[in-house]
Design an enzyme around this catalytic site. Sequence first.
Site, mmCIF file in Angstrom:
data_model
loop_
_atom_site.group_PDB
_atom_site.id
_atom_site.type_symbol
_atom_site.label_atom_id
_atom_site.label_comp_id
_atom_site.label_asym_id
_atom_site.label_seq_id
_atom_site.Cartn_x
_atom_site.Cartn_y
_atom_site.Cartn_z
ATOM 1 N N HIS B 89 -9.174 10.986 31.167
ATOM 2 C CA HIS B 89 -10.498 10.779 30.344
ATOM 3 C C HIS B 89 -11.149 9.199 30.147
ATOM 4 O O HIS B 89 -12.118 8.647 30.226
ATOM 5 C CB HIS B 89 -9.791 11.700 28.516
ATOM 6 C CG HIS B 89 -11.358 11.239 27.883
ATOM 7 N ND1 HIS B 89 -11.477 12.357 27.215
ATOM 8 C CD2 HIS B 89 -11.622 9.876 27.330
ATOM 9 C CE1 HIS B 89 -12.637 11.802 26.411
ATOM 10 N NE2 HIS B 89 -12.572 10.360 26.210
ATOM 11 N N GLU B 90 -10.201 8.394 30.084
ATOM 12 C CA GLU B 90 -10.467 7.219 30.533
ATOM 13 C C GLU B 90 -10.930 5.935 31.679
ATOM 14 O O GLU B 90 -11.756 6.112 31.540
ATOM 15 C CB GLU B 90 -9.365 6.255 29.416
ATOM 16 C CG GLU B 90 -8.948 6.220 28.235
ATOM 17 C CD GLU B 90 -10.076 6.566 26.810
ATOM 18 O OE1 GLU B 90 -11.561 6.190 27.354
ATOM 19 O OE2 GLU B 90 -9.526 7.029 26.587
ATOM 20 N N HIS B 93 -14.520 7.893 31.755
ATOM 21 C CA HIS B 93 -15.694 7.250 31.168
ATOM 22 C C HIS B 93 -15.449 5.841 32.330
ATOM 23 O O HIS B 93 -16.858 5.438 32.037
ATOM 24 C CB HIS B 93 -15.115 6.132 29.905
ATOM 25 C CG HIS B 93 -15.049 7.111 28.998
ATOM 26 N ND1 HIS B 93 -15.875 7.921 28.325
ATOM 27 C CD2 HIS B 93 -14.082 7.564 27.694
ATOM 28 C CE1 HIS B 93 -15.923 8.958 27.098
ATOM 29 N NE2 HIS B 93 -14.927 8.700 26.512
ATOM 30 N N HIS B 99 -19.003 11.031 26.519
ATOM 31 C CA HIS B 99 -19.070 11.759 26.690
ATOM 32 C C HIS B 99 -19.723 13.485 26.627
ATOM 33 O O HIS B 99 -21.062 13.602 26.275
ATOM 34 C CB HIS B 99 -18.711 12.339 24.791
ATOM 35 C CG HIS B 99 -17.200 11.238 24.803
ATOM 36 N ND1 HIS B 99 -17.056 10.191 23.707
ATOM 37 C CD2 HIS B 99 -16.201 11.652 25.087
ATOM 38 C CE1 HIS B 99 -16.199 9.601 23.651
ATOM 39 N NE2 HIS B 99 -15.432 10.054 23.907
ATOM 40 N N TYR B 148 -15.468 16.123 22.712
ATOM 41 C CA TYR B 148 -14.607 16.128 20.916
ATOM 42 C C TYR B 148 -14.300 16.970 21.234
ATOM 43 O O TYR B 148 -14.534 18.812 21.533
ATOM 44 C CB TYR B 148 -15.576 15.531 20.406
ATOM 45 C CG TYR B 148 -16.625 14.512 19.924
ATOM 46 C CD1 TYR B 148 -15.883 13.194 20.698
ATOM 47 C CD2 TYR B 148 -17.233 14.497 19.564
ATOM 48 C CE1 TYR B 148 -16.687 12.135 21.116
ATOM 49 C CE2 TYR B 148 -17.718 13.200 18.915
ATOM 50 C CZ TYR B 148 -17.221 11.981 19.809
ATOM 51 O OH TYR B 148 -17.660 10.548 19.381
#
Lengths: 45, 656
Positions: B89-90, B93, B99, B148
């Site tokens: 996930h990071e 980014h 997101h 999220y």
Amino acid sequence: LPTPKILDYDVDGGRDLDIFDINEEAGLNLVEGDIVLDKRQTRNS
Amino acid sequence: IIGDEYRWPTMIPYYMEDDLEINAKGVILKAFEQYRLKSCIDFKPWSGEANYISIFKGSGCFSSVGNRHVGKQRLSIGTNCDRIATIEHEFLHALGFWHEQSRADRDDYVKIMWDRISEGKEHNFNTYDDTTSSSLGVPYDYGSMMHYSKNAFRNGTEPTIVTKIPAFSDVIGQRMEFSDSDLLKLHRLYNCTQGSTFLDSCDFERENICGMVQGQGDKADWVRVAKAAGGPDTDYSNLGKCTGSGYFMHFSTGTANTGDTALLESRLLYPIRGYQCLQFFYYNSAGASDTLKIYVREYDKANPNGKLRFIKTIDGSPQELWQLHHVSLDAKTKFRVVFEGTKVGSGSSAGGLSLDDINLSETTCPEFIWRVKNFSHVMDNTPANTAIYSPPFTSKEGYTFQMKLYPNGTEGYPGELSAYANLVAREGDTGQKWPCPWKQMTMMLMDQNPHIQKRMSNQRSVTTDPNMKASGSDQFFWDDPRKVGVEVTDVDGSKYFRGPGYGTAVYLTHLRAKSRDFIKGGDAIFLLTMEDVSHLTESQPLPPSQPPSHPPTTTPHLPTATTDMCNHVECENGGICVVDEGEPTCRCMVGEDYWYYGDRCQYVGTLWDKTVLALASSLSVLGVMVVITIVSVCCVRMRYKKRSKSHSMIMENMHA
């Protein structure tokens, strides 16, 4: 079974923490929870 | 994020700082492997490139969005961030992804419950318009690992995000693996055409059988069928659920003659790394002595038609079950994988050998397989706080471990799978060092999707730290299980010692475990490994003879000239002290658009400052010039005015 000498260790402390919970607990207040903006972006914001 | 300037090269330089936890370092490497398998994004240790990602242990998990061209771009994997999906996930980014729910079209798909959001956190639910952010033509994805979860930033107990399709309410916020859409977007953003380490996948659903060929010189053939006499009755990809589909390859030993062989060869494959993992499902309904052997046919200048090299015989007596197998290969030149079925026995057996869901990738194979039969039933009928154990598995280094699974959670966590790793030792075991040093145990619940790139397996890793003390005790947690564990009796009556468990009560929810292909044919498959990660206790080497433009923040990495003269000189902002002509001097950190200066690097200069300075100077000079011009003009005018006054005469009676 006899009681183990050492108890099991839970790396999550028994809590299902998402990225945003971890960061909130760490006192971070980042954009959308986990995004770091650079100076340029902050200025735009 | 829109803008080519935010893209990284597909080979991303990284630097792992010393402060990272050893387990985190191991999981980061596993995350990189998933990127390599599923996309064209690859990672390499930083070797002096102008921009690189510095991974460190900050107070949380965070990253910037896209390549910021700042030289050392920081990405934090802090405490509790050492999960593969969090790391992926990071890095998404860092690769340029926001997101999922900040997409411009977000409100078409989810409803944000503004009154349930913690005060001051509303800004986290902003969206970016389509001039800032592009969804790359991919539909809104509830299953994105960039979404999220439903309770993000809530002020009470009610969800802050309500999906417009209720079935997705618990799907959002998955932190298992890349979704198909995550990968599609990644491929589109970076123009990927294939995974860096992916070689081939075949579920035999198409008649072309993925370009596989019947081998040369054999006497029998593999046949593509939907069911076989003597079993299996269905394939493994679909388990016969879809009419008109569900094929597999079958070599009928029932109809073959003794000694007949059938070769099934993959298409030509081109290795890069020189090692591969072959994974496939195998149904053996043949005679007890009939065999399946794996070969590679390798091509080089000396063998333009290929040369067969034997790898291994697949063990296992006939079973009414599709069994998962892994075979490690080491092909270094162009090659094919060859499946050779042989009818050895003379007896007549109705069945044969069957293959399905073959995957080949340039990755290492998982070491151990633990199959839990009838898993839904096990989950639903095991009382909470009751564990089941995998068989003990012994690693290459001679340590034995097993997985402890609470199918219905530990106390207080019903509806969860809880998973722990335990070290194991038998009376008489020798050769191990205790406490067990730096072994990473990974427990993966396999998503049994036929295609390896589409799997969203759930995995957690834990690492044995030989210095870790048990809570409230002087004993080392990872000490010899004969010392810190309990004696248990195995199902076969043998006895061994089991050390304390280390893992998580929240491994996976039942809801997720029942989704996708985690349970197939009723069974769940856990893939277990124990790897030595002691090399990760060393610092990552810095680029040779390259003064780091952004030196790592932790002192062990700094290439400081550690002389006494520098002991009393403190350089700020990442500067380093060196001795220059006998004097300690600070060498300051420099980025592409900023730099530090001053005797202690205490000042910062930026391109912006420089531009402002140049503009200000120009304007000042212009201003001074204008003032001088105005004053000069005024003076001259006044002077001429005076002169014309003194020389004036009054003409009277001119015409008189």
